[in-house]
Scaffold this motif. Structure first.
Motif, PDB file in Angstrom:
ATOM      1  N   ARG B 139       0.829  -1.200   0.000  1.00  0.00           N
ATOM      2  CA  ARG B 139       0.000   0.000   0.000  1.00  0.00           C
ATOM      3  C   ARG B 139       0.870   1.258   0.000  1.00  0.00           C
ATOM      4  O   ARG B 139       0.612   2.218  -0.724  1.00  0.00           O
ATOM      5  CB  ARG B 139      -0.907  -0.008   1.240  1.00  0.00           C
ATOM      6  CG  ARG B 139      -1.931   1.105   1.246  1.00  0.00           C
ATOM      7  CD  ARG B 139      -2.751   1.101   2.521  1.00  0.00           C
ATOM      8  NE  ARG B 139      -1.898   1.285   3.694  1.00  0.00           N
ATOM      9  CZ  ARG B 139      -2.351   1.612   4.904  1.00  0.00           C
ATOM     10  NH1 ARG B 139      -3.637   1.769   5.103  1.00  0.00           N
ATOM     11  NH2 ARG B 139      -1.530   1.743   5.924  1.00  0.00           N
ATOM     12  N   GLU B 140       1.925   1.229   0.809  1.00  0.00           N
ATOM     13  CA  GLU B 140       2.810   2.398   0.854  1.00  0.00           C
ATOM     14  C   GLU B 140       3.565   2.582  -0.455  1.00  0.00           C
ATOM     15  O   GLU B 140       3.733   3.699  -0.932  1.00  0.00           O
ATOM     16  CB  GLU B 140       3.791   2.293   2.023  1.00  0.00           C
ATOM     17  CG  GLU B 140       3.163   2.818   3.303  1.00  0.00           C
ATOM     18  CD  GLU B 140       3.943   2.444   4.553  1.00  0.00           C
ATOM     19  OE1 GLU B 140       5.195   2.449   4.509  1.00  0.00           O
ATOM     20  OE2 GLU B 140       3.284   2.122   5.562  1.00  0.00           O
ATOM     21  N   SER B 163     -13.648  -2.437  -1.433  1.00  0.00           N
ATOM     22  CA  SER B 163     -13.988  -1.156  -2.068  1.00  0.00           C
ATOM     23  C   SER B 163     -15.175  -0.503  -1.378  1.00  0.00           C
ATOM     24  O   SER B 163     -15.389   0.698  -1.491  1.00  0.00           O
ATOM     25  CB  SER B 163     -14.300  -1.361  -3.555  1.00  0.00           C
ATOM     26  OG  SER B 163     -15.429  -2.182  -3.733  1.00  0.00           O
ATOM     27  N   MET B 164     -15.957  -1.286  -0.651  1.00  0.00           N
ATOM     28  CA  MET B 164     -17.153  -0.744  -0.027  1.00  0.00           C
ATOM     29  C   MET B 164     -16.824   0.117   1.183  1.00  0.00           C
ATOM     30  O   MET B 164     -17.441   1.155   1.414  1.00  0.00           O
ATOM     31  CB  MET B 164     -18.088  -1.879   0.387  1.00  0.00           C
ATOM     32  CG  MET B 164     -19.452  -1.408   0.849  1.00  0.00           C
ATOM     33  SD  MET B 164     -20.569  -2.775   1.248  1.00  0.00           S
ATOM     34  CE  MET B 164     -19.749  -3.448   2.694  1.00  0.00           C
ATOM     35  N   PRO B 166     -14.110   2.101   2.317  1.00  0.00           N
ATOM     36  CA  PRO B 166     -13.753   3.526   2.296  1.00  0.00           C
ATOM     37  C   PRO B 166     -14.805   4.369   1.584  1.00  0.00           C
ATOM     38  O   PRO B 166     -15.111   5.474   2.025  1.00  0.00           O
ATOM     39  CB  PRO B 166     -12.422   3.553   1.541  1.00  0.00           C
ATOM     40  CG  PRO B 166     -12.356   2.262   0.808  1.00  0.00           C
ATOM     41  CD  PRO B 166     -13.169   1.281   1.584  1.00  0.00           C
ATOM     42  N   HIS B 167     -15.381   3.856   0.501  1.00  0.00           N
ATOM     43  CA  HIS B 167     -16.257   4.710  -0.299  1.00  0.00           C
ATOM     44  C   HIS B 167     -17.681   4.751   0.237  1.00  0.00           C
ATOM     45  O   HIS B 167     -18.279   5.815   0.363  1.00  0.00           O
ATOM     46  CB  HIS B 167     -16.275   4.226  -1.755  1.00  0.00           C
ATOM     47  CG  HIS B 167     -17.142   5.073  -2.635  1.00  0.00           C
ATOM     48  ND1 HIS B 167     -16.715   6.290  -3.118  1.00  0.00           N
ATOM     49  CD2 HIS B 167     -18.405   4.914  -3.083  1.00  0.00           C
ATOM     50  CE1 HIS B 167     -17.687   6.834  -3.831  1.00  0.00           C
ATOM     51  NE2 HIS B 167     -18.727   6.014  -3.830  1.00  0.00           N
ATOM     52  N   ARG B 337     -11.720   0.824 -11.251  1.00  0.00           N
ATOM     53  CA  ARG B 337     -11.472   1.754 -10.140  1.00  0.00           C
ATOM     54  C   ARG B 337     -10.045   2.300 -10.156  1.00  0.00           C
ATOM     55  O   ARG B 337      -9.811   3.465  -9.855  1.00  0.00           O
ATOM     56  CB  ARG B 337     -11.729   1.061  -8.799  1.00  0.00           C
ATOM     57  CG  ARG B 337     -13.184   1.030  -8.392  1.00  0.00           C
ATOM     58  CD  ARG B 337     -13.335   0.508  -6.964  1.00  0.00           C
ATOM     59  NE  ARG B 337     -12.996  -0.906  -6.870  1.00  0.00           N
ATOM     60  CZ  ARG B 337     -13.876  -1.895  -6.999  1.00  0.00           C
ATOM     61  NH1 ARG B 337     -15.141  -1.625  -7.213  1.00  0.00           N
ATOM     62  NH2 ARG B 337     -13.489  -3.150  -6.887  1.00  0.00           N
TER      63      ARG B 337
END
Lengths: 341, 341
Positions: B139-140, B163-164, B166-167, B337
């Protein structure tokens, strides 16, 4: 990972009943999370309702005083056109619409949302009326003004449905859906299984705060029909009006029918559904006798659920016993998405 | 509403088994939707697997020929470091990682994803190993390079989970989750309820293509444990290793125990769960005897489900009988995405 500059948003709220008050409480509770994770700070600069009138202060109202219904000055309720002056006085960046619904017209919510978008504010609705009666107009107005028209909490409280499709399920072909979206009828049918008459079951639903004083909208399937229409219009692109929804309520169900079904291992539920056909989207609300193995048959009380059938797989979403906080959360989530996307 | 300029992305795929092939078929099937709705055009410029070797052509391989296993030239399998040369030869904008998993190390998938991000490509994984063993590092690295590391299909195929949050569910406090995430044990336990021995039930699961030739990873709870770890690490920020998951498989369950439970109106399921405690996140996999009224008890066959408990409400997601296309769709959704957000 990321550093945000903090930005302060001025928030205006039409409708200050259970949902509006809970939303302000949630904003207060999530204040530090909003700043830390999203760089969002906020001021409540406008509150309006039939009872309160149109209160605005661009420097910020005291949220605690608002929850206590202490207002800076007595306000006279003025005609609806006043929303524009009020939005200007509040210098609103975001309008939240949680006033009571006229399902036949979607008004006055549509006017409030339109005024907000025209004033340059994001427009967020807990009301499903505007979605059913003015979705395309409001969406286009929002796009023209570079603002957002969001309404996540209008159909399933805080549960992500409208935000899920474009972001989480891009490029799917949604062929249909099927669900239980009205909690009053769900509670009423459960009481009838236990032996209650329709009248006694409605009374019970009113006692636990689920049913309205006038339960007609629920019993006749209107509330469910508005929800089906909203989902079909937004998610399936249906060119459909509220009057196009085939609608049958639960008044025809006698306690005998309900109990006989239950004895046979079945359950009546008020089922909402839509499917794509060669003649467009067919949408309906009607009581159906479901086998207990159907996941929808298992739903109790205020729990709601919807199953989406797509070309790539089937997906069900269940919202477990939501309280008013779930609806308030839907407004909060829309707020974050509106200003951060 | 919006006009997109069409942009062509070069796609490279490591792993060309069921998932990889289905992904290419889905890209072909969704070609016009991707162009029309997202302005996305694509070329398959790299395919690699143990069997095929490292095939790359920056001008584009013929997808139909690839599905037919006709390659432009015979390729020798070279040492894993070759992934960098291969990515360069493919001029990959996006790497899709669908090679077979070593759950103990997450390799070689981690190396593939790291190489992709360092080369400036988005890194999309169907493998849960890299999430469990290298989530923070990847991720970093992705953030540093301005690219995306996505892995939606790694735990629940195409169902939106990662995906659910954070968004669609911003600013929630996720307190725990509970679900059924391993389909082999689900099928095996259903067969045992019907009277089969563990061995016969496993054979049946293998016949219908659910269980692997060596079913140990499933029966001993390893597959489920890796999934729990991935969810806990990403969604709850847990500082947890695979070895921290309390893990008990289903080998201790005899047909007698399973049938006795069933006769008593209960069902054994291999339940995955995690909860936030004062000592951090506690996560486990173990067989639990559930009452039939528990929605998890109703799940049959390959259907999987997870319930999330948040401060604002509870939400369950059910994926109904997913096929390989659901996993392929997870890769496609991540692709959209990654390049559109």
């Amino acid at each position: 990972l990321e550093e945000f500059p903090i930005r302060t948003y001025r928030l205006a709220l039409v409708g200050f009943g259970n949902v509006g008050e809970e939303f302000v409480r949630l904003l207060l509770a999530k204040d530090s999370v909003l700043q830390r994770d999203y760089g969002i700070s906020w001021k409540l600069t406008g509150v309006a309702s039939r009872r309160i009138g149109w209160v605005a202060d661009a420097n910020g109202l005291d949220p605690a005083a608002a929850l206590d219904h202490r207002w800076p000055q007595p306000q006279a309720t003025k005609k609806p056109a006043y929303v524009r002056e009020w939005l200007a006085a509040a210098q609103a960046d975001v309008l939240f619409e949680a006033s009571s619904l006229d399902r036949r017209t979607g008004q006055p919510a549509i006017d409030h949302l339109q005024a907000a978008l025209e004033s340059g504010a994001h427009a967020i609705s807990a009301n499903k009326g505007p979605v059913v009666h003015a979705y395309r107009e409001l969406r286009e107005l929002a796009a023209t003004r570079g603002r957002k028209f969001f309404f996540e909490s209008s159909v399933m409280d805080g549960t992500p449905i409208f935000s899920m499709f474009p972001h989480c399920l891009p490029a799917v072909d949604l062929r249909g859906f099927r669900g239980i979206l009205n909690s009053t009828t769900n509670v009423v049918l459960t009481e009838m299984e236990k032996g209650a008459t329709l009248e006694a079951a409605v009374k019970r639903a009113q006692e636990i705060g689920v049913a309205e004083t006038d339960p007609s909208d629920d019993l006749d399937g209107w509330d469910a029909a508005v929800k089906v229409a909203a989902l079909a219009i937004v998610l399936m692109g249906a060119e459909i009006k509220l009057s196009d929804i085939e609608r049958e309520g639960i008044r025809s169900l006698t306690p005998e029918l309900v109990r006989a079904a239950h004895s046979a291992g079945m359950r009546y539920k008020l089922v909402c559904s839509a499917e794509r056909t060669v003649n467009g989207v067919r949408a309906r609300v009607r009581p159906e006798k479901l086998p207990m193995a159907d996941p929808l048959a298992q739903l109790e009380g205020t729990t709601s659920a919807v199953r989406f059938d797509m070309d790539v797989f089937g997906l069900s979403i269940i919202e477990h016993k939501p309280g008013v906080i779930a609806t308030a959360y839907g407004l909060l989530a829309d707020f974050i998405r509106a200003v951060k996307s």
